[in-house]
Motif scaffolding. Structure first.
Motif, PDB file in Angstrom:
ATOM      1  N   LEU A 196       0.663  -0.920   0.354  1.00 30.08           N
ATOM      2  CA  LEU A 196      -0.172  -0.405   0.374  1.00 30.08           C
ATOM      3  C   LEU A 196       0.980   1.533  -0.311  1.00 30.08           C
ATOM      4  CD1 LEU A 196      -2.301  -0.913   2.484  1.00 30.08           C
ATOM      5  CD2 LEU A 196      -2.822  -1.129   0.396  1.00 30.08           C
ATOM      6  N   GLN A 197       0.304   2.608  -0.345  1.00 30.51           N
ATOM      7  CA  GLN A 197       1.021   3.625  -0.517  1.00 30.51           C
ATOM      8  C   GLN A 197      -0.386   4.564   0.068  1.00 30.51           C
ATOM      9  OE1 GLN A 197       2.760   4.407  -4.717  1.00 30.51           O
ATOM     10  NE2 GLN A 197       4.565   3.534  -4.062  1.00 30.51           N
ATOM     11  N   PHE A 198       0.540   5.145   0.984  1.00 31.02           N
ATOM     12  CA  PHE A 198      -0.743   6.567   1.583  1.00 31.02           C
ATOM     13  C   PHE A 198      -0.851   7.624   0.687  1.00 31.02           C
ATOM     14  CE2 PHE A 198      -0.485   3.011   4.272  1.00 31.02           C
ATOM     15  CZ  PHE A 198      -2.285   2.476   4.983  1.00 31.02           C
ATOM     16  N   LYS A 199      -1.646   7.979   0.227  1.00 26.07           N
ATOM     17  CA  LYS A 199      -1.598   9.809  -0.814  1.00 26.07           C
ATOM     18  C   LYS A 199      -1.810  10.386  -0.175  1.00 26.07           C
ATOM     19  CE  LYS A 199      -0.239   6.726  -5.308  1.00 26.07           C
ATOM     20  NZ  LYS A 199       0.852   7.700  -5.339  1.00 26.07           N
ATOM     21  N   ALA A 200      -3.052  10.478   0.672  1.00 26.90           N
ATOM     22  CA  ALA A 200      -3.815  11.369   0.922  1.00 26.90           C
ATOM     23  C   ALA A 200      -5.019  10.813   1.755  1.00 26.90           C
ATOM     24  CB  ALA A 200      -4.848  12.383  -0.498  1.00 26.90           C
ATOM     25  N   PRO A 201      -4.897  11.666   3.427  1.00 29.91           N
ATOM     26  CA  PRO A 201      -5.546  11.694   4.632  1.00 29.91           C
ATOM     27  C   PRO A 201      -7.133  11.451   4.347  1.00 29.91           C
ATOM     28  CG  PRO A 201      -5.593  14.129   4.543  1.00 29.91           C
ATOM     29  CD  PRO A 201      -4.543  13.362   3.469  1.00 29.91           C
ATOM     30  N   VAL A 202      -8.127  10.475   4.855  1.00 30.46           N
ATOM     31  CA  VAL A 202      -9.577  10.605   4.789  1.00 30.46           C
ATOM     32  C   VAL A 202      -9.810  11.173   5.723  1.00 30.46           C
ATOM     33  CG1 VAL A 202     -11.124   9.231   4.843  1.00 30.46           C
ATOM     34  CG2 VAL A 202      -8.704   8.102   3.135  1.00 30.46           C
ATOM     35  N   ARG A 203     -10.833  11.507   5.974  1.00 31.72           N
ATOM     36  CA  ARG A 203     -11.598  12.244   7.028  1.00 31.72           C
ATOM     37  C   ARG A 203     -13.423  12.126   7.548  1.00 31.72           C
ATOM     38  NH1 ARG A 203      -7.935  16.417   7.490  1.00 31.72           N
ATOM     39  NH2 ARG A 203      -6.953  17.281   6.143  1.00 31.72           N
ATOM     40  N   ILE A 204     -13.331  12.312   8.771  1.00 39.49           N
ATOM     41  CA  ILE A 204     -14.617  12.070   9.061  1.00 39.49           C
ATOM     42  C   ILE A 204     -15.531  12.677   7.774  1.00 39.49           C
ATOM     43  CG2 ILE A 204     -16.867  12.838  10.461  1.00 39.49           C
ATOM     44  CD1 ILE A 204     -14.682  12.678  12.541  1.00 39.49           C
ATOM     45  N   GLY A 205     -16.754  12.031   7.375  1.00 37.66           N
ATOM     46  CA  GLY A 205     -17.200  12.353   6.181  1.00 37.66           C
ATOM     47  C   GLY A 205     -17.336  11.909   5.170  1.00 37.66           C
ATOM     48  N   ASP A 206     -15.799  11.127   4.451  1.00 39.06           N
ATOM     49  CA  ASP A 206     -15.367  11.091   3.562  1.00 39.06           C
ATOM     50  C   ASP A 206     -16.240   9.681   2.713  1.00 39.06           C
ATOM     51  OD1 ASP A 206     -13.759  13.218   3.242  1.00 39.06           O
ATOM     52  OD2 ASP A 206     -12.139  12.177   3.757  1.00 39.06           O
ATOM     53  N   THR A 207     -16.636   9.696   1.952  1.00 38.33           N
ATOM     54  CA  THR A 207     -17.032   8.472   1.417  1.00 38.33           C
ATOM     55  C   THR A 207     -15.237   7.476   0.342  1.00 38.33           C
ATOM     56  OG1 THR A 207     -19.291   9.148   1.452  1.00 38.33           O
ATOM     57  CG2 THR A 207     -18.300   7.355  -0.338  1.00 38.33           C
ATOM     58  N   VAL A 208     -15.144   6.666   0.782  1.00 38.33           N
ATOM     59  CA  VAL A 208     -13.828   5.903   0.535  1.00 38.33           C
ATOM     60  C   VAL A 208     -14.391   4.631  -0.165  1.00 38.33           C
ATOM     61  CG1 VAL A 208     -11.943   4.956   0.608  1.00 38.33           C
ATOM     62  CG2 VAL A 208     -12.655   6.325   2.733  1.00 38.33           C
ATOM     63  N   THR A 209     -14.377   4.711  -1.854  1.00 37.15           N
ATOM     64  CA  THR A 209     -14.828   3.537  -2.700  1.00 37.15           C
ATOM     65  C   THR A 209     -13.187   2.983  -2.482  1.00 37.15           C
ATOM     66  OG1 THR A 209     -15.939   5.017  -3.893  1.00 37.15           O
ATOM     67  CG2 THR A 209     -15.519   2.741  -5.136  1.00 37.15           C
ATOM     68  N   ALA A 210     -14.021   1.448  -2.523  1.00 40.83           N
ATOM     69  CA  ALA A 210     -12.030   1.228  -3.346  1.00 40.83           C
ATOM     70  C   ALA A 210     -12.413  -0.574  -4.644  1.00 40.83           C
ATOM     71  CB  ALA A 210     -12.529  -0.244  -1.389  1.00 40.83           C
ATOM     72  N   ARG A 211     -11.142   0.261  -4.744  1.00 44.74           N
ATOM     73  CA  ARG A 211     -11.646  -0.183  -6.393  1.00 44.74           C
ATOM     74  C   ARG A 211     -10.766  -1.490  -6.451  1.00 44.74           C
ATOM     75  NH1 ARG A 211     -12.440   4.179  -9.340  1.00 44.74           N
ATOM     76  NH2 ARG A 211     -14.728   3.348  -9.140  1.00 44.74           N
ATOM     77  N   VAL A 212     -10.820  -2.865  -6.831  1.00 44.62           N
ATOM     78  CA  VAL A 212      -9.556  -3.808  -6.718  1.00 44.62           C
ATOM     79  C   VAL A 212     -10.086  -4.382  -8.341  1.00 44.62           C
ATOM     80  CG1 VAL A 212      -9.656  -5.979  -6.202  1.00 44.62           C
ATOM     81  CG2 VAL A 212      -9.972  -4.596  -4.743  1.00 44.62           C
ATOM     82  N   THR A 213      -8.871  -4.097  -9.317  1.00 45.03           N
ATOM     83  CA  THR A 213      -8.771  -4.558 -10.858  1.00 45.03           C
ATOM     84  C   THR A 213      -7.893  -5.621 -11.274  1.00 45.03           C
ATOM     85  OG1 THR A 213      -9.197  -3.127 -11.413  1.00 45.03           O
ATOM     86  CG2 THR A 213      -8.703  -3.879 -13.801  1.00 45.03           C
ATOM     87  N   VAL A 214      -8.579  -6.825 -12.132  1.00 43.96           N
ATOM     88  CA  VAL A 214      -7.229  -7.884 -12.549  1.00 43.96           C
ATOM     89  C   VAL A 214      -6.034  -7.483 -12.813  1.00 43.96           C
ATOM     90  CG1 VAL A 214      -7.171 -10.214 -13.135  1.00 43.96           C
ATOM     91  CG2 VAL A 214      -9.573  -9.365 -12.205  1.00 43.96           C
ATOM     92  N   ARG A 215      -5.055  -7.677 -12.590  1.00 51.17           N
ATOM     93  CA  ARG A 215      -3.889  -6.846 -13.435  1.00 51.17           C
ATOM     94  C   ARG A 215      -2.986  -8.192 -14.096  1.00 51.17           C
ATOM     95  NH1 ARG A 215       0.514  -3.041 -10.555  1.00 51.17           N
ATOM     96  NH2 ARG A 215      -1.355  -3.457  -9.331  1.00 51.17           N
ATOM     97  N   GLU A 216      -3.406  -9.267 -13.283  1.00 55.36           N
ATOM     98  CA  GLU A 216      -2.671  -9.994 -13.600  1.00 55.36           C
ATOM     99  C   GLU A 216      -2.889 -11.970 -13.470  1.00 55.36           C
ATOM    100  OE1 GLU A 216       1.886 -12.407 -13.498  1.00 55.36           O
ATOM    101  OE2 GLU A 216       1.682 -10.118 -12.835  1.00 55.36           O
ATOM    102  N   LEU A 217      -3.155 -12.830 -14.175  1.00 57.35           N
ATOM    103  CA  LEU A 217      -3.138 -14.035 -13.643  1.00 57.35           C
ATOM    104  C   LEU A 217      -1.904 -15.314 -13.490  1.00 57.35           C
ATOM    105  CD1 LEU A 217      -6.837 -14.082 -15.746  1.00 57.35           C
ATOM    106  CD2 LEU A 217      -6.225 -13.813 -13.098  1.00 57.35           C
ATOM    107  N   ILE A 218      -1.861 -16.019 -13.095  1.00 59.30           N
ATOM    108  CA  ILE A 218      -1.291 -17.216 -12.946  1.00 59.30           C
ATOM    109  C   ILE A 218      -1.777 -18.390 -12.632  1.00 59.30           C
ATOM    110  CG2 ILE A 218       1.191 -17.647 -11.487  1.00 59.30           C
ATOM    111  CD1 ILE A 218       1.025 -15.401 -10.303  1.00 59.30           C
TER     112      ILE A 218
END
Length: 145
Positions: A91-113
């Motif tokens: 993980l790289q934390f790039k900016a703060p999240v504050r009370i009231g912010d809506t965080v959307t986590a997005r996961v994308t398939v990049r490689e398959l083994i």
């Protein structure tokens, strides 16, 4: 068992590069206090407004790992979903999240083994259009075989 029984997500054979899933949640005061209680992370930048106002953030911020936890929600409940085993995460934390912010986590398939039934996933969290966390996860995905 049938995949629609809630006990199974996608199988490895269902995955393809570019497939993505997401989960969003608005961070509350209660979320932050409960996370501090569960983890023991009582850093005053998360809990004490007077202290936090003196920091570079000029106010309270959510725990980075609270927001990062939403990535786990996507992996374990949406993509690939139930049955997925989380093996690693950076993980790289790039900016703060504050009370009231809506965080959307997005996961994308990049490689398959295929030989190991593993997938490398791009894992990012956003507040609006701003990326607040970027990362990559490796997961083991159940196979039909």
């Amino acid at each position: 068992m049938d995949e629609r029984d809630g006990l199974h997500g996608l199988y490895f054979e269902d995955l393809e590069i570019g497939l993505s899933g997401s989960y969003g949640k608005t961070v509350t005061e209660t979320d932050i206090v409960m996370f501090a209680g569960i983890t023991g992370d009582t850093n005053p930048v998360h809990l004490n407004q007077d202290y936090a106002a003196t920091t570079m953030f000029e106010g309270r911020i959510a725990h980075g790992m609270l927001s990062a936890g939403f990535i786990s929600t996507v992996l374990g409940t949406r993509l690939p979903g139930p049955g997925t085993i989380y093996l690693s995460q950076n993980l790289q934390f790039k900016a703060p999240v504050r009370i009231g912010d809506t965080v959307t986590a997005r996961v994308t398939v990049r490689e398959l083994i295929p030989a190991k039934k593993r997938a490398i996933m791009e894992t990012n969290c956003y507040v609006g259009d701003r990326c607040v966390i970027s990362g990559e996860a490796t997961v083991m995905v159940p196979s039909r075989a």
